[in-house]
Design a protein around this motif. Structure first.
Motif, mmCIF file in Angstrom:
data_model
loop_
_atom_site.group_PDB
_atom_site.id
_atom_site.type_symbol
_atom_site.label_atom_id
_atom_site.label_comp_id
_atom_site.label_asym_id
_atom_site.label_seq_id
_atom_site.Cartn_x
_atom_site.Cartn_y
_atom_site.Cartn_z
ATOM 1 N N ALA B 163 -11.514 1.117 36.298
ATOM 2 C CA ALA B 163 -10.113 1.494 36.562
ATOM 3 C C ALA B 163 -9.373 0.348 37.249
ATOM 4 O O ALA B 163 -8.246 0.002 36.870
ATOM 5 C CB ALA B 163 -10.068 2.759 37.419
ATOM 6 N N ILE B 164 -10.016 -0.253 38.249
ATOM 7 C CA ILE B 164 -9.396 -1.406 38.930
ATOM 8 C C ILE B 164 -9.187 -2.536 37.923
ATOM 9 O O ILE B 164 -8.112 -3.153 37.859
ATOM 10 C CB ILE B 164 -10.293 -1.885 40.093
ATOM 11 C CG1 ILE B 164 -10.371 -0.804 41.176
ATOM 12 C CG2 ILE B 164 -9.786 -3.204 40.661
ATOM 13 C CD1 ILE B 164 -11.347 -1.124 42.300
ATOM 14 N N THR B 165 -10.224 -2.788 37.130
ATOM 15 C CA THR B 165 -10.156 -3.867 36.138
ATOM 16 C C THR B 165 -8.989 -3.647 35.177
ATOM 17 O O THR B 165 -8.291 -4.596 34.806
ATOM 18 C CB THR B 165 -11.487 -3.946 35.364
ATOM 19 O OG1 THR B 165 -12.543 -4.172 36.300
ATOM 20 C CG2 THR B 165 -11.475 -5.061 34.334
ATOM 21 N N SER B 166 -8.760 -2.387 34.783
ATOM 22 C CA SER B 166 -7.736 -2.129 33.765
ATOM 23 C C SER B 166 -6.329 -2.469 34.258
ATOM 24 O O SER B 166 -5.476 -2.824 33.451
ATOM 25 C CB SER B 166 -7.790 -0.678 33.285
ATOM 26 O OG SER B 166 -7.019 0.150 34.118
ATOM 27 N N ALA B 167 -6.093 -2.359 35.565
ATOM 28 C CA ALA B 167 -4.770 -2.750 36.085
ATOM 29 C C ALA B 167 -4.503 -4.217 35.753
ATOM 30 O O ALA B 167 -3.380 -4.594 35.378
ATOM 31 C CB ALA B 167 -4.690 -2.518 37.596
ATOM 32 N N ILE B 168 -5.539 -5.034 35.847
ATOM 33 C CA ILE B 168 -5.399 -6.475 35.583
ATOM 34 C C ILE B 168 -5.330 -6.738 34.081
ATOM 35 O O ILE B 168 -4.532 -7.553 33.616
ATOM 36 C CB ILE B 168 -6.571 -7.233 36.238
ATOM 37 C CG1 ILE B 168 -6.588 -6.947 37.742
ATOM 38 C CG2 ILE B 168 -6.489 -8.729 35.964
ATOM 39 C CD1 ILE B 168 -7.886 -7.320 38.429
ATOM 40 N N THR B 169 -6.136 -6.009 33.317
ATOM 41 C CA THR B 169 -6.120 -6.147 31.855
ATOM 42 C C THR B 169 -4.732 -5.813 31.309
ATOM 43 O O THR B 169 -4.178 -6.553 30.491
ATOM 44 C CB THR B 169 -7.150 -5.189 31.220
ATOM 45 O OG1 THR B 169 -8.413 -5.397 31.840
ATOM 46 C CG2 THR B 169 -7.267 -5.413 29.724
ATOM 47 N N VAL B 170 -4.186 -4.682 31.769
ATOM 48 C CA VAL B 170 -2.882 -4.234 31.268
ATOM 49 C C VAL B 170 -1.797 -5.226 31.669
ATOM 50 O O VAL B 170 -0.922 -5.561 30.866
ATOM 51 C CB VAL B 170 -2.571 -2.812 31.787
ATOM 52 C CG1 VAL B 170 -1.105 -2.459 31.617
ATOM 53 C CG2 VAL B 170 -3.443 -1.801 31.057
ATOM 54 N N SER B 171 -1.846 -5.722 32.890
ATOM 55 C CA SER B 171 -0.776 -6.613 33.342
ATOM 56 C C SER B 171 -0.821 -7.967 32.657
ATOM 57 O O SER B 171 0.229 -8.536 32.337
ATOM 58 C CB SER B 171 -0.833 -6.789 34.859
ATOM 59 O OG SER B 171 0.343 -7.451 35.289
ATOM 60 N N THR B 172 -2.023 -8.506 32.434
ATOM 61 C CA THR B 172 -2.129 -9.847 31.844
ATOM 62 C C THR B 172 -2.230 -9.822 30.318
ATOM 63 O O THR B 172 -2.005 -10.846 29.672
ATOM 64 C CB THR B 172 -3.400 -10.574 32.343
ATOM 65 O OG1 THR B 172 -4.547 -9.791 31.991
ATOM 66 C CG2 THR B 172 -3.354 -10.774 33.851
ATOM 67 N N GLY B 173 -2.601 -8.657 29.757
ATOM 68 C CA GLY B 173 -2.848 -8.605 28.318
ATOM 69 C C GLY B 173 -4.147 -9.289 27.918
ATOM 70 O O GLY B 173 -4.381 -9.533 26.731
ATOM 71 N N ILE B 174 -4.991 -9.598 28.891
ATOM 72 C CA ILE B 174 -6.260 -10.293 28.610
ATOM 73 C C ILE B 174 -7.437 -9.376 28.932
ATOM 74 O O ILE B 174 -7.509 -8.802 30.020
ATOM 75 C CB ILE B 174 -6.343 -11.616 29.403
ATOM 76 C CG1 ILE B 174 -5.263 -12.576 28.868
ATOM 77 C CG2 ILE B 174 -7.740 -12.247 29.279
ATOM 78 C CD1 ILE B 174 -5.103 -13.829 29.673
ATOM 79 N N GLU B 175 -8.351 -9.245 27.969
ATOM 80 C CA GLU B 175 -9.534 -8.395 28.160
ATOM 81 C C GLU B 175 -10.605 -9.174 28.923
ATOM 82 O O GLU B 175 -10.851 -10.338 28.634
ATOM 83 C CB GLU B 175 -10.113 -7.991 26.792
ATOM 84 C CG GLU B 175 -9.227 -7.062 25.980
ATOM 85 C CD GLU B 175 -9.248 -5.625 26.473
ATOM 86 O OE1 GLU B 175 -10.210 -5.248 27.178
ATOM 87 O OE2 GLU B 175 -8.295 -4.884 26.155
ATOM 88 N N PRO B 176 -11.291 -8.538 29.867
ATOM 89 C CA PRO B 176 -12.351 -9.235 30.583
ATOM 90 C C PRO B 176 -13.653 -9.271 29.792
ATOM 91 O O PRO B 176 -13.824 -8.521 28.839
ATOM 92 C CB PRO B 176 -12.555 -8.347 31.819
ATOM 93 C CG PRO B 176 -12.251 -6.974 31.317
ATOM 94 C CD PRO B 176 -11.146 -7.140 30.297
#
Lengths: 257, 257
Positions: B163-176
């Motif tokens: 869930a924490i990771t997805s905030a960053i994924t959604v904001s940057t458009g980059i998948e980890p």
């Protein structure tokens, strides 16, 4: 050219770029004011109050009062009130959202919430996200002021409310109801506040994916301006065109009757 | 029945349920210990250190030393080190991740990062998310210890690292790049640490979507146990079956040679 009895106007990219006024837009608003045409600034910004935004506009010598401003937070609060008076809301957000909820008589609390309401919150932390997830899993309705993924700052693009919201969506597996542009809720609540039917209103903005789609999704005529996010080069590729476009809002003034 | 030279064993749902030991699992581990068969506990938990987890196991009288524990944080640190020695990492995470990065000689910093590394962080806040997004937009590689969406607590299910990771994924458009089960990185790093080839190893776990799929995705034989997340009723529906299953791990002991 059809006469419009009211205007909904985007802010960033349409009236100003960051802290820089777009002069043609200021002249356009002055023309609306002179002809006594009602207008409201429609913004996905959920953190600021009407007064704060109106003050910014006035500093740029763009004619406005607080009542000319309609935010995604205000639309959210009005939408919740229309669904349930005195609803209990758990809120993640800043002053703009807190004030809007209070103004509509909603109760901000952590316990037995009817709604979980998410707006941009530069003080968001794990505990707030956990409280929101627990309330949603307990049955509270999940509402988000807007889905914007990033906010431009001097440091670069930092997380927008859509990013914060997604942490809760991913954890709970529940999708929120989004209020802001391009969704229709903010348009419906703004038109209701303006007291005009949709065929009398023109929606003005620079961002195709939020402003113009909000108009198209609601069945409101749209005026696109190329002073902000969406460049003129993208226009030919747009499947659903705006009703009108101008390169800057000065070019529209002769249509204000 | 094939003899396995080494075992990778999940913890929660396989060795214990929350704070309650699964007795059959303790007997199974005692049998491995008695026959001198190497084993490692493989956990997506990124917040705890080897010593903290081993201590919990020992309190339950499950035989372990810190070296028997392999976390998603350790796998993440080893994976980064294999790609770039002394890499600069911006980290969101707790002690388990901080210790793991330090142990592999990686440099934790906010500036000019090669990697942004995300693990569960009960002190996450907007500023940490913003720093991560800015670093990723500046070209840092985006790594996440695991994609778990929720963590069971006494209050209910609270946000997991996914869930924490997805905030960053959604904001940057980059998948980890995810490291933890069911991904293969944690398996590869664990087998490398254990020093055994994959055909010699058995992966043991209760959660089909993490433990068993991690084995299947890596080409490692799997033993599924129905003491945790995935119930026996789901077994017939599984498209790719585990190599073996038992209702509890006591039923496997006669296969330990």
């Amino acid at each position: 050219m059809k006469r419009y009895d009211g205007y909904l106007i985007d802010l960033d990219g349409t009236m100003y770029l960051g802290n820089e006024r777009i002069d043609a837009a200021a002249e356009f608003v002055a023309a609306l004011h002179k002809k006594n045409i009602p207008y409201m600034f429609l913004t996905n910004n959920s953190s600021k109050t009407q007064s704060q935004i109106s003050e910014k506009l006035n500093k740029m010598e763009i004619i406005s009062t607080p009542d000319h401003v309609f935010t995604s937070s205000m639309a959210t609060a009005k939408y919740i009130k229309h669904n349930k008076e005195n609803a209990k809301c758990y809120m993640i957000g800043e002053k703009g959202l807190a004030d809007a909820l209070e103004k509509e008589g909603l109760i901000v609390t952590e316990e037995n919430c009817d709604y979980v309401v998410i707006g941009i919150d530069r003080d968001v932390n794990y505990e707030k996200l956990a409280t929101a997830c627990l309330a949603i899993r307990n049955g509270a309705e999940f509402i988000s002021t807007n889905g914007d993924i990033a906010i431009p700052t001097e440091r670069g693009l930092v997380p927008g409310n859509g990013a914060i919201t997604s942490a809760i969506t991913v954890s709970t597996g529940i999708e929120p109801t989004f209020v802001g542009k391009p969704e229709t809720i903010i348009m419906d609540e703004a038109m209701n506040t303006l007291g005009l039917d949709k065929e009398k209103i023109l929606m003005v903005g620079d961002n195709y994916n939020t402003d113009i789609l909000a108009g198209i999704n609601t069945g409101v005529d749209t005026l696109m301006v190329f002073t902000g996010v969406t460049p003129y080069e993208d226009y030919p590729k747009l499947k659903h065109k705006p009703t009108y476009f101008v390169h800057n809002l000065k070019d529209w003034i002769h249509n204000i009757k």
